[in-house]
Scaffold this motif. Structure first.
Motif, PDB file in Angstrom:
ATOM      1  N   LYS A  67       0.837  -1.205   0.000  1.00 46.62           N
ATOM      2  CA  LYS A  67       0.000   0.000   0.000  1.00 46.62           C
ATOM      3  C   LYS A  67       0.872   1.254   0.000  1.00 46.62           C
ATOM      4  CE  LYS A  67      -3.804   2.195   2.485  1.00 46.62           C
ATOM      5  NZ  LYS A  67      -4.703   2.111   3.668  1.00 46.62           N
ATOM      6  N   GLY A  68       0.571   2.152  -0.919  1.00 45.24           N
ATOM      7  CA  GLY A  68       1.333   3.382  -1.044  1.00 45.24           C
ATOM      8  C   GLY A  68       2.507   3.287  -1.985  1.00 45.24           C
ATOM      9  N   ALA A  69       2.822   2.089  -2.522  1.00 48.10           N
ATOM     10  CA  ALA A  69       3.953   1.946  -3.433  1.00 48.10           C
ATOM     11  C   ALA A  69       3.612   2.552  -4.791  1.00 48.10           C
ATOM     12  CB  ALA A  69       4.335   0.479  -3.580  1.00 48.10           C
ATOM     13  N   ARG A  70       4.677   2.881  -5.521  1.00 47.87           N
ATOM     14  CA  ARG A  70       4.482   3.492  -6.839  1.00 47.87           C
ATOM     15  C   ARG A  70       3.850   2.478  -7.786  1.00 47.87           C
ATOM     16  NH1 ARG A  70       9.996   5.781  -8.935  1.00 47.87           N
ATOM     17  NH2 ARG A  70       8.589   6.393 -10.621  1.00 47.87           N
ATOM     18  N   GLY A  71       2.845   2.913  -8.541  1.00 48.49           N
ATOM     19  CA  GLY A  71       2.212   2.069  -9.543  1.00 48.49           C
ATOM     20  C   GLY A  71       1.102   1.191  -9.021  1.00 48.49           C
ATOM     21  N   ARG A  72       0.908   1.112  -7.705  1.00 55.28           N
ATOM     22  CA  ARG A  72      -0.124   0.209  -7.182  1.00 55.28           C
ATOM     23  C   ARG A  72      -1.524   0.726  -7.515  1.00 55.28           C
ATOM     24  NH1 ARG A  72      -3.303  -0.949  -2.647  1.00 55.28           N
ATOM     25  NH2 ARG A  72      -3.343  -3.192  -2.138  1.00 55.28           N
ATOM     26  N   ALA A  73      -1.739   2.015  -7.317  1.00 55.60           N
ATOM     27  CA  ALA A  73      -3.068   2.572  -7.617  1.00 55.60           C
ATOM     28  C   ALA A  73      -3.382   2.458  -9.101  1.00 55.60           C
ATOM     29  CB  ALA A  73      -3.141   4.024  -7.160  1.00 55.60           C
ATOM     30  N   SER A  74      -2.373   2.724  -9.955  1.00 58.83           N
ATOM     31  CA  SER A  74      -2.605   2.626 -11.392  1.00 58.83           C
ATOM     32  C   SER A  74      -2.882   1.187 -11.801  1.00 58.83           C
ATOM     33  CB  SER A  74      -1.380   3.159 -12.141  1.00 58.83           C
ATOM     34  OG  SER A  74      -1.553   3.030 -13.543  1.00 58.83           O
TER      35      SER A  74
END
Length: 257
Positions: A67-74
């Motif tokens: 959670k909060g890592a780069r690219g996870r939301a995308s």
């Protein structure tokens, strides 16, 4: 309680079987939508593979990145978008095949034509934002927000350096303690008269018959025959100590012995 063995086997073997079955069942609908959008063979077969690979990659990225890592939301948005595309492709294909929907519509062809480049662009975006293992910070510590314990630790002065201690000379090596020498065990003769003869060897010579006879008389053993002196008594003494037989005969006793 652990699950029964048949339940574990069904779960382990069922997941890849269901995955393979759903991919196979989805391919005709996605292929048919690609054909309706104007792709000819063999290019229309790329639509099922692009949608399946896109959904799988986006789902794995969304599930593995913290959670909060780069690219996870995308990746999460992409996984949801891939599911929507797969569902829409199946619905449109079946509606068109059953005559409930006119597939020759400009908006449907336009949307379908945008799927491959959109999938490619999003996969490149995920590849360009690898997970660095760190989560972005949402706040900056100030003097007001920093805990009191941390501020006290930061204000502590470093301890004074301790000067190096002079090297100590090595401890003197004590000489080894000599071990006591155990005296050899006394010889026990079968014939006790041999004890009167053994001291005659202490001079470094082999005693003759006359000297041994005199030693036996002096020890109170009486007169003993010459053959017994040489063949029994002296033989037993030299049997226990073989080196005594190599001594030089005593002077004056060579002929007598």
């Amino acid at each position: 309680m652990p699950a029964p063995w048949y339940a574990r086997v069904a779960t382990t073997a069922g997941r890849p079987a269901v995955l393979a079955a759903t991919l196979i069942m989805s391919m005709p609908g996605e292929y048919h939508v690609a054909k309706l959008a104007g792709w000819s063979d063999p290019w229309a077969y790329g639509m099922p593979f692009s949608l399946s690979a896109y959904a799988g990659i986006a789902a794995v990225v969304a599930a593995t990145r913290p959670k909060g890592a780069r690219g996870r939301a995308s990746a999460t948005v992409g996984a949801a978008f891939a599911i929507v595309l797969a569902l829409a492709a199946q619905v449109v294909a079946h509606l068109a095949a059953t005559g409930h929907m006119d597939a020759d519509q400009a908006w449907l062809i336009a949307v379908t034509s945008m799927v491959p480049p959109a999938v490619l662009a999003h996969l490149l975006h995920l590849a360009a934002t690898p997970d660095d293992g760190t989560s972005p910070s949402t706040s900056v510590d100030t003097e007001e927000t920093t805990p009191l314990v941390e501020r006290v630790e930061q204000e502590q002065q470093p301890a004074p350096a301790i000067p190096p201690q002079p090297s100590q000379p090595p401890a003197p090596q004590l000489p080894p303690v000599p071990q006591p020498v155990q005296p050899p065990a006394p010889i026990v003769y079968r014939d006790p008269r041999c004890a009167a003869i053994r001291p005659l060897y202490n001079g470094g010579t082999r005693p003759g018959t006359a000297a041994m006879r005199d030693a036996l008389l002096a020890a109170g053993h009486g007169r003993v025959g010459d053959s017994t002196i040489r063949g029994v008594l002296r033989a037993e003494v030299e049997e226990h100590e073989p080196t005594l037989a190599d001594y030089t005969p005593a002077i004056g006793s060579a002929r007598a012995s």
